[in-house]
Design a protein around this motif. Sequence first.
Motif, PDB file in Angstrom:
ATOM      1  N   ASP A 376     -70.235 -77.868 -15.446  1.00  0.00           N
ATOM      2  CA  ASP A 376     -69.337 -79.140 -14.514  1.00  0.00           C
ATOM      3  C   ASP A 376     -69.755 -79.421 -13.187  1.00  0.00           C
ATOM      4  OD1 ASP A 376     -68.547 -76.791 -13.287  1.00  0.00           O
ATOM      5  OD2 ASP A 376     -67.038 -76.368 -14.378  1.00  0.00           O
ATOM      6  N   LEU A 382     -70.691 -75.023 -19.456  1.00  0.00           N
ATOM      7  CA  LEU A 382     -69.502 -75.850 -20.217  1.00  0.00           C
ATOM      8  C   LEU A 382     -70.006 -75.281 -21.774  1.00  0.00           C
ATOM      9  CD1 LEU A 382     -69.341 -79.201 -18.793  1.00  0.00           C
ATOM     10  CD2 LEU A 382     -67.856 -77.503 -18.773  1.00  0.00           C
ATOM     11  N   GLU A 386     -69.031 -80.112 -24.574  1.00  0.00           N
ATOM     12  CA  GLU A 386     -68.274 -80.540 -23.488  1.00  0.00           C
ATOM     13  C   GLU A 386     -69.432 -81.350 -22.628  1.00  0.00           C
ATOM     14  OE1 GLU A 386     -65.087 -80.555 -22.013  1.00  0.00           O
ATOM     15  OE2 GLU A 386     -64.539 -80.071 -24.210  1.00  0.00           O
ATOM     16  N   GLY A 388     -71.457 -82.629 -19.256  1.00  0.00           N
ATOM     17  CA  GLY A 388     -71.526 -82.428 -17.811  1.00  0.00           C
ATOM     18  C   GLY A 388     -73.111 -82.542 -17.615  1.00  0.00           C
ATOM     19  N   THR A 425     -74.291 -83.511 -23.460  1.00  0.00           N
ATOM     20  CA  THR A 425     -73.873 -82.172 -24.222  1.00  0.00           C
ATOM     21  C   THR A 425     -74.624 -81.728 -24.874  1.00  0.00           C
ATOM     22  OG1 THR A 425     -73.264 -83.588 -26.291  1.00  0.00           O
ATOM     23  CG2 THR A 425     -71.533 -83.706 -24.526  1.00  0.00           C
TER      24      THR A 425
END
Length: 544
Positions: A376, A382, A386, A388, A425
């Motif tokens: 993040d 993460l 998710e 980032g 991801t």
Amino acid sequence: MPEQTPPEDPAAPAAERAPERTTPRMLLASAARFPDDLAVIDEDVRLTYTALREAAFDVARAAIAMGIRRGDRVGLWAPNSQRWIIMSLGLHCAGATVVPLNTRFRGPEARDILTRVDAAAVFMEDGFLGYDYAGALREEPGVLTGVPLVDIADAGAAKPGVTGWHDFLAGAGTVSAETARESALAVEPSDLAEIIFTSGTTGRAKGVTIPHGYSLDLYEKYGRIWGLRRGDRYLVSNPLFHTAGNKAGMITSLMRGLTIVPLRVFDTREVLRMIQDHGVSVMNGPPTVFYSLLESADREAYDLSSLRVAATGAAVVPVALVERARTDLPFERFITAYGMTECFGTATMCREGDGAELIANTSGRALPGIELRVVDLDGNPLPPGEPGEVLIRGENVTPGYWDDPETTAATIDAEGWLHSGDIGTLDADGNLKITDRLKDLFFVGGFTVSPAEIEQALARHPAIAEVAVIGVPDERLGEVPRAYVVPRRGAEPDADEIIAWIRQRLANFKVPRGVEFVTALPRNASGKLLKRDLRAAVAQRSPA
């Protein structure tokens, strides 16, 4: 302490041979393994591996006669050709670090780079695409004064102050073959093979340092995983001044006994002809290369049955392109991969046995010895799925930018993680999906928008061949999306229809407020999409 490689005979049995972790040793070993195989086809020129080795060592002897020594930085400013390959290999055998220059550079860009690396000499193809390379290098008084310039083209007499190709090679007669061999074997894996300057799409170009050993380690794995075979013919359409052409193309081919077919300038009809005439079986290139083949009205007139394997990669690869290439072109394997110059060009790739959906939707998994992490904005890892920033760590990460410790520290953290600037991801199996560039994200009324998400959706429209999306100023929302569309061959798309179509598939704030039709998207010589040019055009049309 630098890695040590004793000067053993590269032709000796493998058990007695030092690891082939320098370009000179790799060349010697490949010439011993594949002596009569074709190494290069460049129109009428045919070079076996034996002939390529001899030509490279002639260059090494001539370079040594010129005064080039181990560790010197030498510019190479020319298009893809057998001469570029010979020069690069020969300079490595002389112990030099090659500094490849983008053929689209203009004089100030080239002079800046060559001055920054303190170039000992510059080899160029003067007059390529009508440009006066020699004049551009001598244009600024006091800059590059005394640096030898060599024209590697066979174009008759060289200009005053420039050494011609044959005059340069004549110097080889003053240096013994044994001296050149000693120079080649003295190169160590930790020595720099190249300093490859980034394209400078976000500012001043940065010189990525690439050592021999770790880059050869990486592309030994790359060629093996990709499934390249001795005797494959590889159309190297990516520029040799870029890692995609230099490492994934030239070096990988020479390590595995392939035949290199260099492409000087991309032209779709010429590519189709070369595939047919030379029996090309391997291709690698940015998405635009495969779009060009798919959209060509001439495709059906050529025999493309020799094509066997292909790979593509970019910041974001359109899923629709992968699906079309796998069905409309005769490749047995069409994979996606991911990397950047700062990790020698490759970090992940798909594997044999990966399903079509995985290949279309991801860039595969990290190569052996490479770690990936998605974090993040605060740098915290993460969980799978998710999005980032993508971080990369491994021996394929550059030791740093040439003479730029501050930028190096800002890009590679204290734990060795390379901060890519890409958003992506990781799934539970470690497959990476790049979703955007961090710098390309924009905000619509407070919502974060990924232009790549819009591009992926628009690419499925039956009338769209290529598309790029940027954020443009808007009084009410701050920014809104605008799409630049290259229509498919024979299509006559309507902007309102496209907007209505995408409105059924994406949230309203992601829907482009405008669609502009263009014949081509702006790209640099490496095929990288230049969204900055689209933004600059918008800025010029907008009131201050």
